[in-house]
Scaffold this motif. Sequence first.
Motif, PDB file in Angstrom:
ATOM      1  N   ILE A 218       2.583  -2.220  -3.074  1.00 11.89           N
ATOM      2  CA  ILE A 218       3.552  -3.242  -2.680  1.00 11.89           C
ATOM      3  C   ILE A 218       2.946  -4.175  -1.652  1.00 11.89           C
ATOM      4  O   ILE A 218       2.220  -3.753  -0.747  1.00 11.89           O
ATOM      5  CB  ILE A 218       4.861  -2.618  -2.152  1.00 11.89           C
ATOM      6  N   LYS A 219       3.294  -5.455  -1.783  1.00 11.54           N
ATOM      7  CA  LYS A 219       2.740  -6.463  -0.880  1.00 11.54           C
ATOM      8  C   LYS A 219       3.869  -7.272  -0.246  1.00 11.54           C
ATOM      9  O   LYS A 219       4.817  -7.714  -0.930  1.00 11.54           O
ATOM     10  CB  LYS A 219       1.812  -7.410  -1.648  1.00 11.54           C
ATOM     11  N   ASN A 220       3.807  -7.437   1.074  1.00 15.77           N
ATOM     12  CA  ASN A 220       4.703  -8.339   1.798  1.00 15.77           C
ATOM     13  C   ASN A 220       4.127  -9.744   1.652  1.00 15.77           C
ATOM     14  O   ASN A 220       3.070 -10.051   2.205  1.00 15.77           O
ATOM     15  CB  ASN A 220       4.788  -7.931   3.272  1.00 15.77           C
ATOM     16  N   MET A 221       4.789 -10.624   0.915  1.00 16.95           N
ATOM     17  CA  MET A 221       4.227 -11.927   0.589  1.00 16.95           C
ATOM     18  C   MET A 221       4.190 -12.872   1.791  1.00 16.95           C
ATOM     19  O   MET A 221       3.463 -13.866   1.770  1.00 16.95           O
ATOM     20  CB  MET A 221       5.025 -12.567  -0.552  1.00 16.95           C
TER      21      MET A 221
ATOM     22  N   SER B  55       3.607 -11.744   5.180  1.00 17.78           N
ATOM     23  CA  SER B  55       2.570 -11.306   6.125  1.00 17.78           C
ATOM     24  C   SER B  55       1.232 -11.008   5.433  1.00 17.78           C
ATOM     25  O   SER B  55       0.186 -10.966   6.076  1.00 17.78           O
ATOM     26  CB  SER B  55       3.032 -10.051   6.864  1.00 17.78           C
ATOM     27  N   GLY B  56       1.292 -10.783   4.111  1.00 14.60           N
ATOM     28  CA  GLY B  56       0.075 -10.413   3.380  1.00 14.60           C
ATOM     29  C   GLY B  56      -0.219  -8.926   3.428  1.00 14.60           C
ATOM     30  O   GLY B  56      -1.171  -8.443   2.801  1.00 14.60           O
ATOM     31  N   GLU B  57       0.580  -8.140   4.172  1.00 14.63           N
ATOM     32  CA  GLU B  57       0.367  -6.693   4.308  1.00 14.63           C
ATOM     33  C   GLU B  57       0.579  -6.010   2.954  1.00 14.63           C
ATOM     34  O   GLU B  57       1.550  -6.290   2.245  1.00 14.63           O
ATOM     35  CB  GLU B  57       1.347  -6.131   5.339  1.00 14.63           C
ATOM     36  N   GLN B  58      -0.326  -5.098   2.594  1.00 21.34           N
ATOM     37  CA  GLN B  58      -0.222  -4.380   1.325  1.00 21.34           C
ATOM     38  C   GLN B  58      -0.403  -2.881   1.551  1.00 21.34           C
ATOM     39  O   GLN B  58      -1.257  -2.471   2.346  1.00 21.34           O
ATOM     40  CB  GLN B  58      -1.279  -4.895   0.354  1.00 21.34           C
ATOM     41  N   GLN B  59       0.423  -2.055   0.854  1.00 25.58           N
ATOM     42  CA  GLN B  59       0.352  -0.596   1.016  1.00 25.58           C
ATOM     43  C   GLN B  59       0.602   0.077  -0.320  1.00 25.58           C
ATOM     44  O   GLN B  59       1.188  -0.510  -1.236  1.00 25.58           O
ATOM     45  CB  GLN B  59       1.403  -0.108   2.020  1.00 25.58           C
ATOM     46  N   SER B  60       0.179   1.349  -0.397  1.00 25.80           N
ATOM     47  CA  SER B  60       0.547   2.204  -1.525  1.00 25.80           C
ATOM     48  C   SER B  60       1.598   3.185  -1.012  1.00 25.80           C
ATOM     49  O   SER B  60       1.357   3.902  -0.033  1.00 25.80           O
ATOM     50  CB  SER B  60      -0.671   2.971  -2.048  1.00 25.80           C
ATOM     51  N   VAL B  61       2.780   3.198  -1.666  1.00 29.04           N
ATOM     52  CA  VAL B  61       3.904   3.989  -1.139  1.00 29.04           C
ATOM     53  C   VAL B  61       4.609   4.737  -2.264  1.00 29.04           C
ATOM     54  O   VAL B  61       4.550   4.345  -3.437  1.00 29.04           O
ATOM     55  CB  VAL B  61       4.929   3.088  -0.407  1.00 29.04           C
ATOM     56  N   SER B  62       5.310   5.837  -1.884  1.00 24.58           N
ATOM     57  CA  SER B  62       6.160   6.570  -2.829  1.00 24.58           C
ATOM     58  C   SER B  62       7.492   5.828  -2.954  1.00 24.58           C
ATOM     59  O   SER B  62       7.738   4.856  -2.242  1.00 24.58           O
ATOM     60  CB  SER B  62       6.406   7.989  -2.304  1.00 24.58           C
ATOM     61  N   ILE B  63       8.376   6.335  -3.852  1.00 26.90           N
ATOM     62  CA  ILE B  63       9.689   5.688  -4.026  1.00 26.90           C
ATOM     63  C   ILE B  63      10.448   5.670  -2.700  1.00 26.90           C
ATOM     64  O   ILE B  63      10.984   4.644  -2.286  1.00 26.90           O
ATOM     65  CB  ILE B  63      10.529   6.401  -5.109  1.00 26.90           C
ATOM     66  N   ASN B  64      10.494   6.812  -2.014  1.00 21.53           N
ATOM     67  CA  ASN B  64      11.241   6.878  -0.751  1.00 21.53           C
ATOM     68  C   ASN B  64      10.632   5.972   0.307  1.00 21.53           C
ATOM     69  O   ASN B  64      11.347   5.299   1.061  1.00 21.53           O
ATOM     70  CB  ASN B  64      11.308   8.324  -0.241  1.00 21.53           C
ATOM     71  N   GLU B  65       9.318   5.929   0.367  1.00 17.86           N
ATOM     72  CA  GLU B  65       8.632   5.064   1.331  1.00 17.86           C
ATOM     73  C   GLU B  65       8.841   3.585   0.969  1.00 17.86           C
ATOM     74  O   GLU B  65       8.906   2.719   1.846  1.00 17.86           O
ATOM     75  CB  GLU B  65       7.143   5.390   1.360  1.00 17.86           C
ATOM     76  N   LEU B  66       8.969   3.324  -0.345  1.00 21.17           N
ATOM     77  CA  LEU B  66       9.195   1.953  -0.806  1.00 21.17           C
ATOM     78  C   LEU B  66      10.497   1.389  -0.239  1.00 21.17           C
ATOM     79  O   LEU B  66      10.547   0.254   0.246  1.00 21.17           O
ATOM     80  CB  LEU B  66       9.262   1.963  -2.352  1.00 21.17           C
ATOM     81  N   ILE B  67      11.539   2.220  -0.246  1.00 23.66           N
ATOM     82  CA  ILE B  67      12.840   1.785   0.285  1.00 23.66           C
ATOM     83  C   ILE B  67      12.718   1.483   1.783  1.00 23.66           C
ATOM     84  O   ILE B  67      13.228   0.460   2.265  1.00 23.66           O
ATOM     85  CB  ILE B  67      13.921   2.854   0.016  1.00 23.66           C
ATOM     86  N   ASP B  68      12.026   2.356   2.508  1.00 31.65           N
ATOM     87  CA  ASP B  68      11.832   2.128   3.933  1.00 31.65           C
ATOM     88  C   ASP B  68      11.010   0.851   4.195  1.00 31.65           C
ATOM     89  O   ASP B  68      11.296   0.085   5.102  1.00 31.65           O
ATOM     90  CB  ASP B  68      11.129   3.327   4.583  1.00 31.65           C
TER      91      ASP B  68
END
Length: 454
Positions: free
Chosen positions: A433-436, A438-451
């Motif tokens: 997932i990428k914050n368009m 700030s440019g920040e990108q991470q690999s996250v689980s479903i629960n982490e995705l919601i957070d």
Amino acid sequence: MKPSIPKGTRDFSSTEVARRNYIFNTIKHAFELFGFQPIETPSFENSETLMGKYGEEGDRLIFKILNSGDYLKKVDDALLSEKNSTKVTSKISEKALRYDLTVPFARYVVQHQNEITFPFKRYQIQPVWRADRPQKGRFREFFQCDADVVGSNSLWQEVEFVQLYDTVFSKLGLQGTTIKINNRKILSGIAEVIGAKDKLIDFTVALDKLDKIGKEGVVKEMLEKGISETAIEKVDPLFNFTGSNIDKLNALADMLVSSEEGMKGVEELRFVVDSVAELGLTSASLELDVTLARGLNYYTGAIYEVAAPKGVKMGSIGGGGRYDDLTGIFGLKDVSGVGISFGLDRIYLVMEELNLFEAVELPKPKVLFLNFDESENIHKVKAIVALRNAGVKSELYPDTAQSNNQQKKQWKYVDKRAIEYVVSGMENGQFIIKNMQSGEQQSVSINELIDFVS
């Protein structure tokens, strides 16, 4: 055949709908803040409900609906040969599109009087139809946003409606609107003291056109309607009525001293003007306009009309008044009513001209899942369900990219809709997932995705 729509109607784009909904929601919130309850009535009524309630001019603008089936069957040859459209219309049309929301509301009150707790404060936001000549700010199909109180004679209702107008226009950022106010009793009193009491409707309809056709046009229309030159000379001071609201009220009191009804109107207006001055307004101003008549037959007390901020060429963006005997036409006597209406379409045009829509955004997903690999989509859709259950707007780009150009098309879609978060794909069972912003990108689980997006 080239597709088209009827004159005086419009299609609305997504942006326009979002902006209109912003206005609707602002008005609706204010209505409920002031204690009004919503109702709705049918888009068409029985013709007898509407006809004769708006004066001769209003009746001509009512859209009639042809009876279903062979509607000419009930019309005999003799009537057809007369070529009298008024007589024929009553035979071939028993229903009509509503002209406004006030008369249907009066019908509603009478029909449901045993279910209503009085005083009854209602608001209604629905479309109405008028066979008018289309022009800027005037359409044949448009929305009205009405608020009314029935079952109360208190002049505090008149004061509250001025505050309601001010509240809505303040929330919309419309600074500098002018709430014009008059009283039908004052107009009746003036007609009485100049000796034209029997010409009250003609007098008020002509006077109401002063800002459109000028003094010369008003005088000409009054003469054509049989109002004498002597009477018109007596009313001449009204054409240049200046000074503060208090100055105008004092001048009216002197002019109407011999008319009991006129003095009652002055007294009522003075209460509203004094109360509003004591309470104060945020963005609007209150102005006594003695030429304001709003040529509708049913007003009996206060009359309102709202003018757009100076510099914006637009007709009234709101109006209303008190109609003490309106429900009487449907058999329910002694139920006092007062109400106002917001002209949504004109308010929209004014806000557009003044660039007041910057903060209004189209509905869009907060998270968009790109579609580069069909095998990942079932996992992405499960994540979308979880996000939506958490109240996060999310969607999957529907078509799978088969080439680099199609992937670029999806990123272009992200850019055009200004999507905040993008899931580009999956890696080791996690979402990239990428914050368009700030440019920040991470690999996250479903629960982490919601957070992450919350």
